[in-house]
Design a protein around this motif. Structure first.
Motif, PDB file in Angstrom:
ATOM      1  N   ALA A 103       0.802  -1.230   0.000  1.00 25.71           N
ATOM      2  CA  ALA A 103       0.000   0.000   0.000  1.00 25.71           C
ATOM      3  C   ALA A 103       0.837   1.284   0.000  1.00 25.71           C
ATOM      4  O   ALA A 103       0.529   2.237  -0.719  1.00 25.71           O
ATOM      5  N   PHE A 105      -0.927 -20.458   4.151  1.00 19.15           N
ATOM      6  CA  PHE A 105      -1.895 -19.470   4.647  1.00 19.15           C
ATOM      7  C   PHE A 105      -1.187 -18.248   5.226  1.00 19.15           C
ATOM      8  O   PHE A 105      -1.541 -17.103   4.925  1.00 19.15           O
ATOM      9  N   THR A 129       2.652 -16.884   5.669  1.00 20.67           N
ATOM     10  CA  THR A 129       4.058 -17.119   5.376  1.00 20.67           C
ATOM     11  C   THR A 129       4.837 -15.825   5.621  1.00 20.67           C
ATOM     12  O   THR A 129       4.246 -14.773   5.859  1.00 20.67           O
ATOM     13  N   GLN A 181       0.805  -9.553  -2.277  1.00 22.35           N
ATOM     14  CA  GLN A 181      -0.485  -8.897  -2.059  1.00 22.35           C
ATOM     15  C   GLN A 181      -1.013  -8.350  -3.378  1.00 22.35           C
ATOM     16  O   GLN A 181      -0.244  -8.017  -4.284  1.00 22.35           O
ATOM     17  N   GLU A 201      -9.475   0.976   0.908  1.00 20.16           N
ATOM     18  CA  GLU A 201      -8.485  -0.007   0.450  1.00 20.16           C
ATOM     19  C   GLU A 201      -9.107  -1.394   0.352  1.00 20.16           C
ATOM     20  O   GLU A 201      -9.863  -1.805   1.226  1.00 20.16           O
ATOM     21  N   SER A 216      -7.513  -5.169   0.116  1.00 24.16           N
ATOM     22  CA  SER A 216      -6.190  -5.787   0.230  1.00 24.16           C
ATOM     23  C   SER A 216      -6.315  -7.305   0.299  1.00 24.16           C
ATOM     24  O   SER A 216      -6.744  -7.869   1.303  1.00 24.16           O
ATOM     25  N   ARG A 271      -2.795 -16.521  -0.457  1.00 24.64           N
ATOM     26  CA  ARG A 271      -3.962 -16.969   0.296  1.00 24.64           C
ATOM     27  C   ARG A 271      -5.142 -17.225  -0.642  1.00 24.64           C
ATOM     28  O   ARG A 271      -5.932 -18.140  -0.428  1.00 24.64           O
TER      29      ARG A 271
HETATM   30  N1  GAP Z   1      -2.481  -2.852   3.367  1.00 24.88           N
HETATM   31  C1  GAP Z   1      -3.322  -3.467   4.337  1.00 24.88           C
HETATM   32  C2  GAP Z   1      -2.847  -4.789   4.754  1.00 24.88           C
HETATM   33  O1  GAP Z   1      -1.729  -5.185   4.464  1.00 24.88           O
HETATM   34  P1  GAP Z   1      -3.530  -6.927   6.122  1.00 24.88           P
HETATM   35  O2  GAP Z   1      -4.876  -7.331   6.640  1.00 24.88           O
HETATM   36  O3  GAP Z   1      -2.390  -6.900   7.079  1.00 24.88           O
HETATM   37  O4  GAP Z   1      -3.771  -5.492   5.462  1.00 24.88           O
HETATM   38  C3  GAP Z   1      -4.008  -7.966   3.794  1.00 24.88           C
HETATM   39  O5  GAP Z   1      -3.159  -7.869   4.910  1.00 24.88           O
HETATM   40  C4  GAP Z   1      -4.022  -9.365   3.218  1.00 24.88           C
HETATM   41  O6  GAP Z   1      -2.689  -9.809   2.939  1.00 24.88           O
HETATM   42  C5  GAP Z   1      -4.590 -10.422   4.156  1.00 24.88           C
HETATM   43  O7  GAP Z   1      -5.998 -10.473   4.076  1.00 24.88           O
HETATM   44  C6  GAP Z   1      -3.952 -11.690   3.612  1.00 24.88           C
HETATM   45  O8  GAP Z   1      -4.686 -12.171   2.497  1.00 24.88           O
HETATM   46  C7  GAP Z   1      -2.597 -11.207   3.136  1.00 24.88           C
HETATM   47  N2  GAP Z   1      -1.560 -11.499   4.154  1.00 24.88           N
HETATM   48  C8  GAP Z   1      -1.219 -10.737   5.216  1.00 24.88           C
HETATM   49  N3  GAP Z   1      -0.233 -11.327   5.922  1.00 24.88           N
HETATM   50  C9  GAP Z   1       0.062 -12.485   5.291  1.00 24.88           C
HETATM   51  C10 GAP Z   1       0.997 -13.553   5.514  1.00 24.88           C
HETATM   52  N4  GAP Z   1       1.858 -13.524   6.518  1.00 24.88           N
HETATM   53  N5  GAP Z   1       1.006 -14.596   4.652  1.00 24.88           N
HETATM   54  C11 GAP Z   1       0.150 -14.629   3.601  1.00 24.88           C
HETATM   55  N6  GAP Z   1      -0.733 -13.659   3.333  1.00 24.88           N
HETATM   56  C12 GAP Z   1      -0.794 -12.599   4.154  1.00 24.88           C
END
Ligand code: GAP
Length: 492
Positions: A203, A243, A245, A250, A357, A359, A364
């Protein structure tokens, strides 16, 4: 496969066996929570990104794309709040050396006489395991215990807690804050002056380019900027395959709107994004919204909804939709000293736009798509494993089979394969019984198989077999490309 194997075990094994997903650097023992996409996984991932890009950017007039660098000026992360606030509370077990996110650990504490009784800590979802420990270790019934969050237990009581993977109390450390950003250094000297971070979200690359995009294109508020790219988080707990990692991709879109119109846009995007997952072929009953309560809201958000999917390991977040207000642009304005306001000639007003936003995680989404598509079906005298992937997502679009190798059938099939390969990834297979060739394609999600047989030589038709219905029909060999185009690109 044994009956004990869960859907996740079967899916993980299929992913490895057929080349969807491998553990990273496996020949060295692997690197925890990092994965590589094999030949089929790479295709599926690219198809997911293309589907998202087409939906979010290509089909609309008011969203443009961006591809910002992973490394950014370190002040970006101070302005965004990540240096100070992007942290999770962490607890360690001194004996097992296991680490837990303190906000994902719960404790069973005796309801009465609990001042000196043992308490039992357990990870989110492990309630039954904890009840068994109460029975075996404290010789008591779990109904006489209350469930509390670990973070609500006073530190002086920690010595009485039996850790999630322990039988004795007193091994958990106090929670401490842990910043999730990976740090590295620019240039040869590793000192604090040249620290940079691996971006934990894409973002910010969009926010810092807001004025560049306004000045270089003809977009007008309301409009969006979309981006797909890698993000990195030094997650404390990683689990459930890809799921969560430490390195992931993103697919984010930031929509800039006039203050006061933000909640209406928020509702519009919520609906749009759930429609997207249905369009992707995800079963509707497996999707739901989850609204963030006060205690869940991120520091930047005025409102937030997750789109959740029901995985075999429970309902979990797939995508976040956030009303980020003018927090981000105002913070960058303050920290950079550069004006981030916009003159709206519709209403003749200057303002710093609000941001809605969307995201989504690419990895996933890929896991969701695989879980949702995976099925084992009993046939008359057989079983089949099938991935019911949307044709636009399937890594291989069609199998091309000569019924037998001889009598010129393979020549016709190879010619068809070579023509189709100019447009779609297709797979030529002349080995073994046709039924077995179908099964191999079913298992990797190939939606269509075309078989060239003796009748092809007579009337220039082939059979097309549909993965999901297993029905077959004849179509002219000249019509194969149009058939695929209508199913894959037009979604007919
Ligand atoms: N810019 C806003 C943001 O990053 P977030 O809810 O922290 O929001 C958005 O992350 C999306 O990114 C999550 O819904 C998920 O799909 C993916 N995501 C976040 N952390 C992740 C991780 N460690 N491994 C895989 N996907 C991840």
């Amino acid at each position: 496969m044994t009956n004990q194997e869960t859907t996740m075990d079967k899916l993980i094994s299929l992913c490895k066996r057929r080349g969807y997903i491998f553990g990273s650097s496996e020949i060295y023992g692997g690197l925890s929570a990092v994965y590589d996409y094999g030949p089929l996984g790479a295709e599926l991932k690219r198809n997911i990104k293309n589907f998202w890009w087409k939906w979010m950017v290509q089909k609309r007039d008011n969203i443009v794309g961006l591809d910002a660098a992973i490394l950014m000026h370190p002040r970006v992360w101070e302005a965004s709040g990540h240096v100070a606030g992007f942290q999770d509370p962490l607890v360690d077990c001194k004996v097992t050396k296991k680490r837990y996110r303190a906000d994902q650990v719960y404790v069973l504490r005796p309801k009465d006489g609990g001042n000196d009784g043992l308490m039992f800590a357990f990870k989110e979802g492990d309630d039954e395991l904890a009840a068994r420990k109460v029975k075996n270790i404290a010789k008591a019934d779990a109904s006489t215990y209350e469930k509390l969050a670990l973070t609500d237990i006073p530190l002086r009581e920690f010595s009485r807690i039996v850790g999630p993977d322990m039988k004795e109390p007193g091994s958990l450390t106090e929670p401490r804050q842990f910043n999730l950003m990976f740090k590295t250094h620019v240039g040869p000297v590793e000192d604090n002056a040249n620290v940079v971070y691996m971006r934990p979200e894409t973002a910010q690359g969009i926010y810092v380019n807001f004025t560049n995009v306004i000045n270089s294109t003809r977009v007008k508020v309301p409009f969006g900027i979309a981006q797909i790219g890698k993000a990195f988080r030094n997650e404390i707990t990683t689990e459930n395959f890809i799921f969560r990692t430490r390195e992931f991709e993103q697919m984010e879109m930031q929509f800039f709107v006039r203050p006061g119109t933000d909640m209406a846009w928020f509702e519009t995007w919520k609906q749009d994004r759930i429609d997207y997952y249905r369009q992707l072929g995800i079963r509707q009953e497996k999707l739901r919204f989850h609204e963030h309560g006060e205690d869940e809201l991120a520091h930047y958000a005025a409102a937030a909804f997750d789109i959740q999917y029901e995985f075999p390991f429970g309902w979990k977040e797939l995508e976040g939709i956030h009303n980020r207000t003018d927090f981000d642009l105002k913070r960058h304005q303050e920290w950079s000293g550069r004006d981030q306001s916009y003159f709206d000639d519709e209403v003749k007003e200057k303002y710093v736009p609000y941001i809605v936003e969307t995201s989504a995680g690419c990895d996933r989404t890929l896991l969701t798509v695989l879980v949702d598509a995976f099925a084992e079906e009993k046939l008359e005298n057989d079983m089949r494993t099938v991935l019911r992937l949307h044709p636009a997502l399937a890594p291989i679009k069609a199998g091309i089979f000569p019924l037998v190798k001889k009598e010129g059938l393979s020549d016709i099939a190879i010619k068809l394969k070579d023509e189709l390969k100019q447009h779609y990834p297709v797979f030529y297979d002349e080995g073994g019984a046709v039924g077995r060739r179908y099964r191999r394609q079913d298992e990797i999600g190939t939606p269509f198989c075309f078989t060239i047989d003796f009748q092809t030589k007579e009337d220039e038709t082939v059979t097309v077999r549909d993965r999901d219905s297993m029905q077959q029909k004849r179509i002219p060999i000249r019509g194969v490309f149009d058939y695929l185009f209508s199913k894959i690109d037009k979604g007919e």
